[in-house]
Scaffold this motif. Structure first.
Motif, short mmCIF file in Angstrom:
data_model
loop_
_atom_site.label_atom_id
_atom_site.label_comp_id
_atom_site.label_asym_id
_atom_site.label_seq_id
_atom_site.Cartn_x
_atom_site.Cartn_y
_atom_site.Cartn_z
N ASN A 2 0.77 -1.17 0.02
CA ASN A 2 0.06 0.01 -0.06
C ASN A 2 0.91 1.26 0.06
O ASN A 2 1.37 1.57 1.18
CB ASN A 2 -1.08 0.09 1.17
N GLU A 3 1.05 1.82 -1.26
CA GLU A 3 2.11 2.91 -1.26
C GLU A 3 1.67 4.06 -0.19
O GLU A 3 2.56 4.90 0.04
CB GLU A 3 2.05 3.33 -2.73
N LEU A 4 0.31 4.50 -0.17
CA LEU A 4 0.05 5.73 0.52
C LEU A 4 0.21 5.48 1.98
O LEU A 4 1.04 6.37 2.50
CB LEU A 4 -1.44 6.00 0.35
N LEU A 5 0.09 4.13 2.24
CA LEU A 5 0.32 3.94 3.82
C LEU A 5 1.88 3.77 3.97
O LEU A 5 2.46 4.33 4.97
CB LEU A 5 -0.13 2.47 4.31
N ARG A 6 2.67 3.00 3.27
CA ARG A 6 3.98 3.28 3.40
C ARG A 6 4.86 4.19 3.19
O ARG A 6 5.72 4.54 3.97
CB ARG A 6 4.76 1.97 2.17
N ASN A 7 4.26 5.26 2.32
CA ASN A 7 4.95 6.37 2.20
C ASN A 7 4.80 7.47 3.66
O ASN A 7 5.54 8.01 3.89
CB ASN A 7 4.42 7.43 1.11
N ALA A 8 3.60 7.30 3.85
CA ALA A 8 3.17 7.88 5.29
C ALA A 8 3.99 7.42 6.53
O ALA A 8 4.40 8.43 7.27
CB ALA A 8 1.58 7.50 5.78
N VAL A 9 4.23 6.38 6.63
CA VAL A 9 5.02 5.71 7.83
C VAL A 9 6.50 5.99 7.57
O VAL A 9 7.21 6.28 8.60
CB VAL A 9 4.85 4.02 7.83
N ALA A 10 6.88 5.87 6.18
CA ALA A 10 8.42 6.00 5.94
C ALA A 10 9.00 7.43 6.25
O ALA A 10 9.84 7.93 6.52
CB ALA A 10 8.75 5.57 4.66
N GLN A 11 7.91 8.48 5.72
CA GLN A 11 8.15 9.90 5.75
C GLN A 11 7.94 10.65 7.05
O GLN A 11 8.18 11.83 7.02
CB GLN A 11 7.44 10.42 4.53
N SER A 12 7.23 10.01 7.97
CA SER A 12 6.69 10.85 9.02
C SER A 12 7.25 9.81 10.48
O SER A 12 6.66 8.82 10.51
CB SER A 12 5.31 11.28 9.31
N ASP A 13 7.86 10.34 11.38
CA ASP A 13 7.96 9.78 12.55
C ASP A 13 6.66 9.57 13.39
O ASP A 13 6.72 8.79 14.42
CB ASP A 13 9.15 10.21 13.46
N LEU A 14 5.77 10.22 13.09
CA LEU A 14 4.63 10.10 14.03
C LEU A 14 3.62 9.11 13.78
O LEU A 14 2.90 8.73 14.37
CB LEU A 14 3.86 11.67 13.63
N ALA A 15 3.80 8.45 12.36
CA ALA A 15 2.76 7.39 11.93
C ALA A 15 3.53 5.90 12.13
O ALA A 15 4.95 5.73 11.81
CB ALA A 15 2.67 7.63 10.43
N GLN A 16 2.69 4.98 12.36
CA GLN A 16 3.14 3.68 12.81
C GLN A 16 2.12 2.65 11.93
O GLN A 16 0.88 2.92 12.47
CB GLN A 16 3.62 3.40 14.05
N LEU A 17 2.44 1.73 11.43
CA LEU A 17 1.56 0.64 11.07
C LEU A 17 1.15 -0.15 12.28
O LEU A 17 1.96 -0.27 13.22
CB LEU A 17 2.11 -0.29 10.21
N GLU A 18 -0.10 -0.44 12.34
CA GLU A 18 -0.69 -1.69 13.48
C GLU A 18 -1.22 -2.42 12.82
O GLU A 18 -2.29 -2.68 12.01
CB GLU A 18 -1.41 -0.68 14.35
N ILE A 19 -0.89 -3.82 13.23
CA ILE A 19 -1.67 -4.93 12.80
C ILE A 19 -2.07 -5.64 14.01
O ILE A 19 -1.47 -6.23 14.80
CB ILE A 19 -0.70 -6.11 12.07
N GLU A 20 -3.53 -5.66 14.20
CA GLU A 20 -3.98 -6.17 15.32
C GLU A 20 -5.00 -7.31 15.18
O GLU A 20 -5.57 -7.40 14.08
CB GLU A 20 -5.03 -5.23 16.22
N ALA A 21 -5.20 -8.35 15.91
CA ALA A 21 -6.22 -9.33 15.74
C ALA A 21 -7.14 -9.40 17.09
O ALA A 21 -6.70 -9.25 18.32
CB ALA A 21 -5.44 -10.80 15.69
N ARG A 22 -8.46 -9.43 17.01
CA ARG A 22 -9.44 -9.37 18.12
C ARG A 22 -10.29 -10.70 18.09
O ARG A 22 -10.67 -11.28 17.03
CB ARG A 22 -10.28 -8.27 17.86
N TRP A 23 -10.35 -11.06 19.18
CA TRP A 23 -11.28 -12.25 19.56
C TRP A 23 -12.77 -11.72 19.64
O TRP A 23 -12.81 -10.33 20.32
CB TRP A 23 -10.94 -12.92 20.79
N GLY A 24 -13.84 -12.48 19.25
CA GLY A 24 -15.19 -11.77 19.27
C GLY A 24 -16.09 -12.55 18.56
O GLY A 24 -15.84 -13.85 18.25
N HIS A 25 -17.31 -11.98 18.37
CA HIS A 25 -18.33 -12.74 17.42
C HIS A 25 -18.63 -11.87 16.14
O HIS A 25 -18.73 -10.67 16.24
CB HIS A 25 -19.32 -12.81 18.03
N ILE A 26 -18.83 -12.33 15.05
CA ILE A 26 -19.20 -11.79 13.74
C ILE A 26 -20.78 -12.08 14.00
O ILE A 26 -21.34 -13.13 14.19
CB ILE A 26 -18.74 -12.74 12.64
N ILE A 27 -21.51 -10.79 14.02
CA ILE A 27 -22.66 -10.71 14.22
C ILE A 27 -23.55 -10.48 12.86
O ILE A 27 -23.21 -9.44 12.37
CB ILE A 27 -23.13 -9.63 15.30
#
Length: 432
Positions: free
Chosen positions: A162-187
């Motif tokens: 994802n070029e927009l995401l990668r450029n934002a993370v690479a060009q700014s120290d303020l941004a960081q990628l987050e990969i999260e997984a959550r347990w729950g229910h699909i409703i």
């Protein structure tokens, strides 16, 4: 280490589900218990998607050492090398290595055979290739897990390339990628019940066009059981000579308040981040987190949701959602922000009190078990975060060279953790 006192004891307050499509600060009443929902009717011939190719192309990250890339992927790799500068060097992180398969402790019966009772570490398996009956007729050394590979593709397509995401993370120290997984229910919204369908085992849901939502919640009793189980992993993994990575523990108590990100504050942000925020299509808010005891600001952050992937697991207590987000540290003063107060509520009633226990290992994974209280209502949540530094390091090495990486192993490990903890809470079937 004596951590038996870490188990929470709550009152009888209502359990409040966390719903993915509402704003992060908004908590609603729990869903009533209703019969299980069914998947939409089987699509007609006109609704069927185009027929898939007989063999899906192998993604670049799935090639192993010694395998030759096809011309198309070689061109993709060369284009990436010429068009992108090497990403900034991340802080050193311990790269997870393939672990020897050891007998699990007695508490892990739901996910493997009981321990043999021998205090000496079991012998490590030589190599990671399939042997004996596990080796297929094709003599392939490895056979991938279909659901895990789908998650690999999802993260690769929506985050790594994802070029927009990668450029934002690479060009700014303020941004960081987050990969999260959550347990729950699909409703399913039509019945307000957990999604059930033709499938009887774990599967990725094609949620586009389906009227569903994801609720991240657990009961107070499940919270206590999970707390005890994870505490046991800390104790067992920190025994001297334990044949497994040490699990670290941290307990925090924090308070969240949400503030509107006004036009003036948005205009002061770096251009790449403004483009990323604009692409989200929704008005963003700043989540300010303070220490519950000292009231000191710990972080001020804007969370932009990029994509979600739902996985239904009808044979276990919980389904899963994999989320890709970008977290942006808000650089301005928080005292100039306007707090968000919903109609009929007070500022005090909007505060989210978070009592969180975190368990981390290998420098790659962290499980957060959190009790969230907003006003008189409580919710219990279980989440797993994958280190973005370790993930991006392995993904970028895959793009830059043919050097074997741990990209797929990282995702497989994330899926294994989702399954293990869900199975631990799932009641044993009668007669088993």
């Amino acid at each position: 280490m004596d951590i038996s006192a870490l188990v929470h004891h709550d009152g009888d307050a209502a359990v409040l589900p966390r719903r993915s499509l509402s704003h992060p600060h908004s908590l609603s009443a729990p869903s009533p218990s209703m019969p299980s929902a069914n998947l939409p009717a089987k699509p007609t011939r006109r609704q069927m998607p185009p027929k898939r190719k007989r063999h899906d192309p192998k993604p670049i990250w799935a090639y192993r050492e010694g395998e030759e890339l096809p011309p198309e992927l070689q061109r993709q790799q060369e284009q990436h090398q010429s068009s992108r500068a090497p990403p900034p060097t991340a802080q050193p992180q311990p790269t997870p290595l393939p672990l020897a398969h050891h007998a699990p402790p007695p508490t892990a019966h739901r996910n493997g055979a009981p321990s043999n009772g021998n205090s000496a570490p079991p012998q490590a398996v030589n190599g990671s290739e399939l042997t004996g009956f596990l080796r297929p007729v094709s003599n392939d050394a490895h056979v991938y897990d279909d659901v895990s590979r789908r998650v690999c593709d999802f993260i690769w397509n929506n985050a790594i390339t994802n070029e927009l995401l990668r450029n934002a993370v690479a060009q700014s120290d303020l941004a960081q990628l987050e990969i999260e997984a959550r347990w729950g229910h699909i409703i399913e919204r039509s019945s307000n019940a957990r999604l059930r369908g033709y499938h009887d085992s774990e599967t990725v849901i094609k949620s586009q066009g389906m009227d569903i939502k994801f609720e991240s919640t657990m009961t107070m009793e499940q919270h206590k059981r999970m707390n005890m189980y994870l505490n046991a992993q800390v104790s067992q993994s920190n025994v001297p000579g334990a044949p497994r990575p040490a699990v670290k523990y941290q307990h925090t108590r924090e308070v969240d308040i949400f503030y509107d990100l006004g036009p003036e504050q948005l205009a002061a942000m770096p251009e790449t981040l403004k483009r990323l925020i604009a692409a989200s299509g929704v008005r963003q808010r700043v989540r300010v987190t303070r220490d519950q005891k000292t009231n000191q600001v710990i972080r001020s952050m804007i969370k932009i949701r990029i994509a979600n992937l739902e996985i239904s697991s009808p044979r276990t207590e919980w389904d899963y959602r994999i989320g890709i987000n970008v977290e942006i540290n808000y650089p301005g003063p928080v005292d100039k922000l306007e707090p968000v107060v919903e109609q009929g509520k007070t500022l005090e009633g909007m505060k989210r009190q978070k009592d969180r226990m975190s368990y981390s290992w290998l420098g790659a994974y962290q499980v957060d078990l959190t009790q969230v209280q907003q006003g008189p209502l409580k919710n219990h949540e279980l989440e797993l975060e994958l280190s973005s530094d370790v993930l991006l390091d392995n993904a970028d090495r895959t793009l830059r060279s043919k050097e074997p990486t741990q990209f797929e192993a990282l995702i497989n490990g994330m899926m294994n953790n989702l399954r293990v903890l869900s199975r631990e809470i799932t009641p044993t079937a009668p007669g088993v």
